[in-house]
Scaffold this motif. Structure first.
Motif, short mmCIF file in Angstrom:
data_model
loop_
_atom_site.label_atom_id
_atom_site.label_comp_id
_atom_site.label_asym_id
_atom_site.label_seq_id
_atom_site.Cartn_x
_atom_site.Cartn_y
_atom_site.Cartn_z
N SER A 1 0.85 -1.18 0.00
CA SER A 1 0.00 0.00 0.00
C SER A 1 0.90 1.24 0.00
O SER A 1 2.07 1.17 -0.38
CB SER A 1 -0.93 -0.03 1.21
N VAL B 1 -2.01 7.00 2.64
CA VAL B 1 -3.32 6.82 3.28
C VAL B 1 -3.42 7.61 4.58
O VAL B 1 -4.53 7.85 5.06
CB VAL B 1 -3.62 5.33 3.55
N TYR B 2 -2.29 8.05 5.13
CA TYR B 2 -2.35 8.86 6.36
C TYR B 2 -2.77 10.31 6.08
O TYR B 2 -3.13 11.03 7.00
CB TYR B 2 -0.99 8.87 7.06
N ALA C 1 -6.04 6.34 9.27
CA ALA C 1 -5.96 6.62 7.83
C ALA C 1 -6.94 7.74 7.50
O ALA C 1 -8.12 7.66 7.85
CB ALA C 1 -6.28 5.37 7.04
N PRO D 1 -6.94 9.44 4.02
CA PRO D 1 -6.45 9.78 2.68
C PRO D 1 -7.21 10.95 2.08
O PRO D 1 -8.44 11.04 2.20
CB PRO D 1 -6.69 8.49 1.89
N SER E 1 -4.35 7.87 -3.08
CA SER E 1 -4.30 7.23 -1.77
C SER E 1 -5.63 6.60 -1.40
O SER E 1 -5.67 5.56 -0.73
CB SER E 1 -3.89 8.27 -0.71
N ARG E 2 -6.71 7.21 -1.83
CA ARG E 2 -8.03 6.62 -1.59
C ARG E 2 -8.15 5.27 -2.29
O ARG E 2 -8.78 4.34 -1.77
CB ARG E 2 -9.13 7.56 -2.07
N ARG F 1 -5.72 3.14 -2.81
CA ARG F 1 -4.97 2.18 -1.99
C ARG F 1 -5.73 1.83 -0.71
O ARG F 1 -5.71 0.67 -0.26
CB ARG F 1 -3.60 2.77 -1.64
N TRP F 2 -6.37 2.81 -0.12
CA TRP F 2 -7.16 2.55 1.08
C TRP F 2 -8.32 1.62 0.76
O TRP F 2 -8.63 0.70 1.53
CB TRP F 2 -7.66 3.87 1.66
N GLU G 1 -6.92 -1.82 0.60
CA GLU G 1 -6.69 -2.34 1.96
C GLU G 1 -7.99 -2.88 2.55
O GLU G 1 -8.02 -3.96 3.15
CB GLU G 1 -6.12 -1.25 2.87
N GLN G 2 -9.06 -2.11 2.41
CA GLN G 2 -10.34 -2.51 2.99
C GLN G 2 -10.87 -3.77 2.31
O GLN G 2 -11.43 -4.66 2.97
CB GLN G 2 -11.35 -1.37 2.87
N ARG H 1 2.74 -0.24 4.29
CA ARG H 1 2.48 1.10 3.78
C ARG H 1 3.83 1.72 3.42
O ARG H 1 4.64 2.03 4.29
CB ARG H 1 1.72 1.93 4.80
#
Length: 289
Positions: free
Chosen positions: A105, A109-110, A124, A126, A131-132, A134-135, A138-139, A156
């Motif tokens: 990732s 995302v931070y 997180a 984003p 970045s969204r 990638r988030w 992740e989800q 990350r």
């Protein structure tokens, strides 16, 4: 021996595959096009052509059930979701469920942390679409892990640099930089140290854990470009105020300038035992030039 499958076997994946093969693993690299197949073949890496947008993993004849999967394939370049990761997950229903996935990732995302120090306990938030996406991946992978019982470790990753992965062309073009005092903090990791982190995450990462993959020595974006220019023996680009630069820089570069954070890699070092070969940018650039 379980098979090691590297989805998106490009710049990082090629090095990861080579080290895994040297360790005796049964490795297969998946790449989207003919050029990737040729590149992997030249490196002595067994490979298959696999386009996440069109192909189904079950059609490749791989031993996916119980496999160790490194998911390095990037999301699409548009939108706020990653349908490619969702397609990969759906294909496991037909190809078999992996034992563990290590997903690459982004520390993006931070979001913007206004230069503050960030560890894996930070939420997180984003803000950029890249970045969204990638988030979202992740989800999706967390939902897969909960539903299937497959293990998941998320790295990350900060900005990756190394041989053939430096902003030399931008520097040669003399594209302006923001003055150092106005530039945001950025973070990075040498590609070889990232490979070490990937291997450690697969071997020792705690199921469900997130690890920041960075060298732990952040600097501002301008100092990074100037250090690369100096190491390469190139003229330093001009530096402008943020207001002046905003009129000349691309939307993509401005989105990076809108976020500032300093990342801790303590968890990666202490929990996974990763020893950095290039703990600072100066160390890494000496290894390139």
């Amino acid at each position: 021996m379980a098979q090691t499958i590297i989805v998106g076997c490009g710049y990082v994946g090629t090095r990861l595959a080579r080290q895994s093969l040297d360790r005796g693993a049964d490795v297969i690299g998946l790449t989207r096009g003919a050029a990737g197949l040729a590149r992997l073949g030249a490196a002595g890496i067994p490979a298959r052509r696999y386009d996440l947008l069109q192909d189904d993993l079950s059609e490749l004849g791989l031993a996916v059930a119980g496999a160790d999967v490194f998911h390095l394939a990037p999301p699409p370049e548009q939108g706020v979701e990653d349908p490619l990761t969702r397609r990969l997950i759906a294909s496991f229903e037909r190809a078999g469920q992996p034992r563990r996935i290590v997903y690459i990732s982004t520390t993006g995302v931070y979001g913007d942390c206004q230069g503050g120090w960030v560890d894996e306990t930070c939420p997180a938030q984003p803000t950029a679409d890249r970045s969204r996406r990638r988030w979202d991946a992740e989800q999706s992978l967390r939902a897969w892990s909960q539903a299937s019982g497959g293990e998941l470790v998320i790295l990350r990753v900060a900005g990756i640099y190394g041989p053939d992965r430096l902003p030399l062309e931008r520097i040669r073009q003399g594209a302006p930089l923001v003055r150092a005092e106005e530039a945001p903090y950025t973070n990075r990791i040498h590609v070889e140290d990232l490979v070490s982190g990937c291997l450690a995450a697969m071997e020792k990462g705690i199921d469900g854990a997130v690890y920041n993959a960075c060298d732990g020595a952040p600097s501002n974006m301008t100092d990074y470009f100037l250090a690369v220019a100096d190491a390469a023996g190139l003229p330093r680009p001009p530096c402008l105020s943020l207001a002046e630069a905003s009129e000349q820089l691309s939307a993509g570069m401005l989105s990076y300038l809108a976020e500032s954070r300093r990342l801790s890699n303590r968890k990666l070092r202490e929990e996974l035992g990763v020893e950095f070969r290039y703990p600072t940018l100066a160390d890494g650039l000496r290894g390139v030039f």
